[in-house]
Each structure stands twice: as structure tokens, then as C-alpha cells.
Write a protein that holds these residues in place. Structure first.
Motif, PDB file in Angstrom:
ATOM      1  N   SER A 154     -24.009  13.367  13.135  1.00 50.83           N
ATOM      2  CA  SER A 154     -24.723  13.692  14.373  1.00 50.83           C
ATOM      3  C   SER A 154     -24.150  14.958  15.178  1.00 50.83           C
ATOM      4  CB  SER A 154     -24.557  12.387  15.281  1.00 50.83           C
ATOM      5  OG  SER A 154     -25.204  11.240  14.609  1.00 50.83           O
ATOM      6  N   THR A 174     -29.308  12.037  15.957  1.00 46.47           N
ATOM      7  CA  THR A 174     -28.252  10.885  15.881  1.00 46.47           C
ATOM      8  C   THR A 174     -29.089   9.731  14.940  1.00 46.47           C
ATOM      9  OG1 THR A 174     -29.400  10.016  17.932  1.00 46.47           O
ATOM     10  CG2 THR A 174     -26.874  10.918  17.874  1.00 46.47           C
ATOM     11  N   LYS A 175     -30.398   9.978  14.847  1.00 46.51           N
ATOM     12  CA  LYS A 175     -30.928   8.947  14.197  1.00 46.51           C
ATOM     13  C   LYS A 175     -31.072   7.420  14.968  1.00 46.51           C
ATOM     14  CE  LYS A 175     -31.071  10.585   9.471  1.00 46.51           C
ATOM     15  NZ  LYS A 175     -31.504   9.978   8.264  1.00 46.51           N
ATOM     16  N   LEU A 176     -30.875   7.614  16.239  1.00 49.90           N
ATOM     17  CA  LEU A 176     -31.025   6.426  17.220  1.00 49.90           C
ATOM     18  C   LEU A 176     -32.142   6.828  17.905  1.00 49.90           C
ATOM     19  CD1 LEU A 176     -28.509   4.940  16.584  1.00 49.90           C
ATOM     20  CD2 LEU A 176     -27.215   6.162  18.589  1.00 49.90           C
ATOM     21  N   GLU A 217     -34.960   4.936   8.125  1.00 48.43           N
ATOM     22  CA  GLU A 217     -33.591   5.002   8.378  1.00 48.43           C
ATOM     23  C   GLU A 217     -33.119   5.482   9.810  1.00 48.43           C
ATOM     24  OE1 GLU A 217     -32.353   7.468   4.776  1.00 48.43           O
ATOM     25  OE2 GLU A 217     -31.757   5.211   4.498  1.00 48.43           O
ATOM     26  N   LEU A 218     -33.799   4.854  10.741  1.00 41.02           N
ATOM     27  CA  LEU A 218     -33.626   5.079  12.143  1.00 41.02           C
ATOM     28  C   LEU A 218     -32.814   3.587  12.537  1.00 41.02           C
ATOM     29  CD1 LEU A 218     -36.613   7.148  13.058  1.00 41.02           C
ATOM     30  CD2 LEU A 218     -34.671   8.027  12.838  1.00 41.02           C
ATOM     31  N   ARG A 219     -32.451   3.839  13.786  1.00 42.70           N
ATOM     32  CA  ARG A 219     -31.808   2.690  14.284  1.00 42.70           C
ATOM     33  C   ARG A 219     -32.154   2.415  15.701  1.00 42.70           C
ATOM     34  NH1 ARG A 219     -30.911  -0.762  11.226  1.00 42.70           N
ATOM     35  NH2 ARG A 219     -31.112   0.642   9.362  1.00 42.70           N
TER      36      ARG A 219
END
Lengths: 334, 334
Positions: free
Chosen positions: B54, B60-62, B90-92
Motif C-alpha cells: 500500500s 490500500t484495498k480498504l 479482494e477488498l476489505r
DNA sequence: AATTTGTTTGCAACCGGTTGCAAAATTTTC
DNA sequence: GAAAATTTTGCAACCGGTTGCAAACAAATT
């Protein structure tokens, strides 16, 4: 785009370290420097990047919450409390929806990738091995609502389901029920098994006749409604202990649809005390889990583990209590 | 402790870049190198650190999910769908519990610190300005369940509350109700205001008499139950349009407690179609929001924004529909 | 005023990845 | 088989912070 340490340092005329230190509690900075830095930071709208900090400190302030029961209203409290308790401590919840997936491998990897500081596995249906998988990977973990076993090698916060099962049997006995039934949650859930054990053991001991034992497929109203049909086959059943309020409400409606009235013809005892249990239409007598205490304690414990990873596994059990409403007949005067 | 790129590179006898590349889709690596690296990675149990990635990629895939209504069962679906949709990509999800806090400042800072890639503000009660605060800070944002307005400067996914209010009036008219009441959600919520507007306008147009207009303090059963007392004061009311199912169920129980039967003496129309609306004890006729579509679309949109931040603000409205159960009398045959 | 002690500060290395660039290796073309 | 084109690879700088260490400074002691 984003303003960084460097920008602030240049504007304030100090080194990057100085800026970093003013944003780290307990670091050594003179009042004059701090003032300069704060002024510069404010004027630039500086926000330290937690990502960068995480990389340097190997602490992310992220706590994973893994759950698999997103459709049960009981989890509304869990989410609410969990998020607000973490927030108080400047931590963030990272939610993982298990839904189906029961092998820990992928989930562990996933949370390791995000380097969460700790994990709370909040489910009463999974075996302890799920939680220990995190432990094996070096991630502090708590099994909330987990199965308690004496030789625990993982932290557990929850209730004693065996004891709660027994509590249900006692509750029936106190109200002079003689022929009862057990309508559990999914049979594979550890909590179901333990409650059944506790219930059946004390029931026999107290001389109750358990005429039917059956299980709902899911923690849902519909499953409860369907599973209740089997119980209704046996006309002798005077009261039913359900493994979950939602299931219980389904069961109650099935009983009513069959022309029975509650509690005159048949009594119901639920589990969890979700908000709907208090609704007039059900007025369900149920066994309350102190969810608030359990979650607060779990968060406290996970925070403690992050600070002191060597902590030895602890079991924290909270007492449940019967919330008396109108779905069972009153306690027999003696 | 943790095994890093370097360890893998050394074991595989290649450079760190080579390792990085085998873990980046679309990067240029020969089959032989890839194989060596994968073998080494497996043997060491290597997991790339998303934190480090990140920092380097500034992704950050957040995705932040900010909500303020954790006690409403309608949000169970929201959490469930939101987490599983993100997971697929694949994200959070990073959850933020607003509970009370209504000023965006702190929340924006907080999510900026975590450098979330995007934010979904899922609430029907906050003004648009809440969402635009994120936008101003350069964070892609979607206001899900938000107020739609033609000159939008922020992405909105949800329903047309004015139109839904009107739908309620039409539903009453179709069933030949003449004197009706509105029992809205909290008056300060934008969704309440819009539904009221739509309802009242069409009601007058259709010649319905709206004998009472009142509002519950919260989206809770209890508030609904209490607010219903005021409606019951007016004996002429034949049907009530409630701003939320939960409120509606409280109101129904208040009506029953007052000796009215549903739908004979008084009809009820809810909003949301939560699971409990289908329970026998309520069998609530209600206006269904397509939550699944709304959330799926929101996630899609937020992902799109991350990839293409320049996207111009879009409004995505989904149709609602009346789910006919048993709390209103049948449609008049003509 | 010189010495000792204690604080503050900046330097530079590090956290664990990514990526532009040029060199090296391989493949294609003639 | 040499030249050109293409692919693969490693170097080194960078992302935005933290922190041990030693130098610089300030305060206290004699």
C-alpha cells in the motif's frame, strides 16, 4: 497530493524526525519545536499516514472480526458494540464474512496480509481449531462465543453452554413441565451440542421426559418454523427449548398455526434475548447472553494480548440469566 | 519474524524485484524464474505484506463503510452484502460506527489516515454534505441510501424517497382507504422528509384525508409503539404509512394493545421489507427497497471510482415495490 | 568558568514492498 | 550467423513514516 512529514518539516524549518516526534506521544521534543511543527502541520492540513507508520512500527491498529452469522439480529449488537469499543481505543475493525467458508487457511492468510494486530473470531458454531489456526500463525486471537474447554490453548470469551442447557432444564422443572422437547440450532455447531448435552443431562436427572430432540438447519425463522413440525407430531410435548430466539419465533408461529396457544397449550424458551423477543407478538421467555459484557471483555482482552503477546490462554465465562416474559407458564408456588 | 521479499529472493537466488514481479499480475517474469520464486515462497510460507504494498502503490484495498444505524435489522443485509461483495473483489471493509457523531470532520480525518481507497456512506438520515466532505478531501465517496437531488455533486445510490412516499399514497387509494395517517421515522432524516413530501402531495391529489402526521424518535420498535399512541387518538384513521418496518411493528402492537385488529380496524404499510415483516405475527405489507441491488451497485461504483477518479457524479435509483402481505385490506375490484 | 548531567535534535538506516530504467538475455528476422 | 526486436532481470530510488545513536545544546553542579 497528500502532504507528508517532509513538507511539514520544511515549512517548520526542522528535521523530519522532529515532526515525527511531535506526533508520537512520549517522544522528546522541546516546547518551541512542537509549537512550530503544529502550526505548520495545521496550515498544511497534515495527517500522518497510518500505513507508513504501520510499516515502521509493525502495528496496524487493525483488529479483524470474523463472523459467519450475518443474518442473525443478535449480531447487530455484536457489530455495534465491537465497532464502538474499538473506536474508543483508536482501533479499527476489519470485517470478514465467513459465510460458508469454514477452513481457516484462507482467512488466516488474508488477515496476515493485512497484518492485523489481533483477531476476534465471533462465532459459536466453529470448532476451536479455527481460532488456534490464527495462533499458530502468530496472530493474537480470541474465540468469542467459543466452546470452552478446560485445557484451553486459546483465549475464549463467552458463556458455558453446557450450563445454559442445564439452566433450561431447570427452568422447565421449576414450572412443573413434565414432557418437553429440544429444538436446537444447527447440529454441527459446538454451541448446539453443548447446550443439548447440558439440557438432556439435567432433564433426565430431574425426571423430565424429553419426548423429542430435533435441530433446525439454520439460525433462521424459517428453519425454526419447519423444524417445529416434527415437534408438533408429538402431542404430549408441553414445552420446547429452542437453541436460538429466531428459531424459537419460527417455532412459535408454527405452533400457533397449528392452533396451539402459548403458553397455555405449549411453552417456549428461547436463547439470546434478541430485541424481537420483547415484542408483544412473541413476548418470549428466553435465556439472555450478556453480549455487551462479552464483547467488551473480548476487546479488552485482544488489546491486552497485542501489548503482551506472551499472555497465557484465558477463559472468561459470563453468566446467563432467564428473562421471564410470557411464553412459559409461571413458576409453580410451593 | 515475518518472512519478506528478501528472504524469498535469497532462497530462490534472484533479485527482490523478481519476487515482487511474480506476485504482481501482469508483470514480466519468465516461467523459470516464476517457478523458482513460487517454490521458495511456498517453502517459507511467504505472504506479501499489503501494508508495504500500500505504501508503495498508494492503494490500500480498504473501503470504508460508515453507518449510523447499527440497531436496525435492515442493516444485517447491508453488512452481509457489503462484506461479501468486497471480498469477491479482494477488498476489505473498514467499518465506522457513527452512532451520534454527525459532523464529518473527524470521520473524514480518520479514514484519510487509513488511506482507504474509497468510502461508502450508508445512511438515509444524513445530509448530502456529509458525503461531500469526503469528496472535498479527495476520497472517492458514494452516498448509499442518500438523498437524491438533480444537481448532485456526489454519487448517490438508492431510491427515490419522494416517489416511494407517493407509492404509499397510491397503495392506500387503491384499497379505498379514505382517512389515513403518516407515522414517519425521525423527522430530521432526509429520507423521512422526502417520503413525507411524496406521500402528502399525492394523498391530497388523490383526495385522501391525512388525519395525522407524526414522527417516531428513532428507528426502533419502542419508538413506533409510543408514536402510535398519538395516531390512535384519532379514531377515524383507517390506515397508517410508517417510515420503517421496525417502527411499523411497534405501531401495530400498539394498535392491537388498544384492541384494534389488523387489517380490519386499521391497516399498516411499512417500509424496507426486513425479514421480520414476513413473520406470521405481523405479516406486514410493506414497500421493499432492493437492498441487494443497491449495495451491489454501490460497491461496483466505488470500485469504478477508485479506478477512474475523474468520473462525474452519478445518481443510481432503484425501483421499490409493494410487497403485499396481510396488513392492508385487498385491492378494491373495479 | 569549567565540568557534569540531562534534553533536544538531526543523521541515516530501516520497515517491506514497487517500478523506471538500462543492461543482459533471449527470440525473431533476414 | 549477425543484426534487430523483444523479453527478462537487477539496480537503485522511492512510498511515508520511526528510531538508535551521537552531536549539539541547555541547565545544573562545583
Amino acid at each position: 497530493m497528500a502532504v507528508t512529514l517532509k513538507d511539514v518539516a520544511e515549512l517548520a524549518g526542522v528535521s523530519r524526525s522532529a515532526v515525527s516526534r511531535t506526533f508520537t506521544v512520549g517522544a522528546s521534543v522541546s516546547a518551541r519545536t512542537r509549537e512550530k511543527v503544529e502550526k505548520a502541520a495545521k496550515s498544511l492540513g497534515y495527517q500522518p499516514s497510518l500505513i507508513a507508520r504501520s510499516l515502521a512500527t509493525s502495528r496496524t491498529k487493525l483488529i479483524g472480526l470474523v463472523a459467519n452469522n450475518f443474518q442473525n439480529p443478535a449480531f447487530l449488537d455484536v457489530f455495534d458494540l465491537f465497532t464502538s469499543e474499538l473506536q474508543k481505543r483508536e482501533l479499527r475493525p476489519l470485517l470478514v464474512n465467513l459465510s460458508g467458508e469454514t477452513s481457516p487457511k484462507k482467512i488466516v492468510d488474508l488477515l496476515r496480509q493485512y497484518s492485523v494486530d489481533g483477531v476476534i473470531v465471533a462465532t459459536s458454531t466453529l470448532p476451536t481449531s479455527f481460532a488456534t489456526a490464527f495462533q499458530a500463525a502468530g496472530v493474537p486471537v480470541i474465540h468469542t462465543f467459543g466452546k470452552f474447554q478446560a485445557n484451553a490453548n486459546v483465549h475464549v470469551v463467552g458463556i458455558d453452554n453446557i450450563h445454559c442447557g442445564a439452566m433450561a432444564a431447570r427452568t422447565f422443572a421449576e414450572r412443573s413441565y413434565q414432557t418437553v422437547a429440544l429444538l436446537g440450532g444447527p447440529e454441527s455447531a459446538t454451541s448446539t451440542q453443548d447446550r443439548a448435552t447440558g439440557f438432556l443431562n439435567l432433564a433426565t436427572e430431574l425426571g423430565l421426559k424429553v419426548a423429542k430432540v430435533c435441530y433446525a438447519d439454520n439460525y433462521t425463522y424459517q428453519s425454526g418454523r419447519e423444524a417445529m413440525r416434527e415437534v408438533l407430531d408429538d402431542a404430549r410435548v408441553e414445552a420446547v427449548f429452542c437453541g436460538d430466539d429466531l428459531i424459537c419465533m419460527g417455532a412459535m408461529d408454527a405452533a400457533r398455526a397449528a392452533g396451539k396457544s402459548i403458553p397455555e397449550d405449549i411453552g417456549f424458551l428461547g436463547f439470546n434475548d434478541i430485541a424481537m423477543a420483547g415484542w408483544d407478538a412473541y413476548s418470549l421467555t428466553t435465556i439472555r447472553q450478556p453480549i455487551r459484557d462479552i464483547i467488551m471483555s473480548s476487546v479488552e482482552l485482544v488489546v491486552g494480548m497485542v501489548e503482551n503477546p506472551g499472555r497465557s490462554p484465558e477463559i472468561r465465562l459470563f453468566p446467563c440469566s432467564v428473562v421471564d416474559r410470557g411464553s412459559l407458564r409461571p413458576i409453580a408456588k410451593s
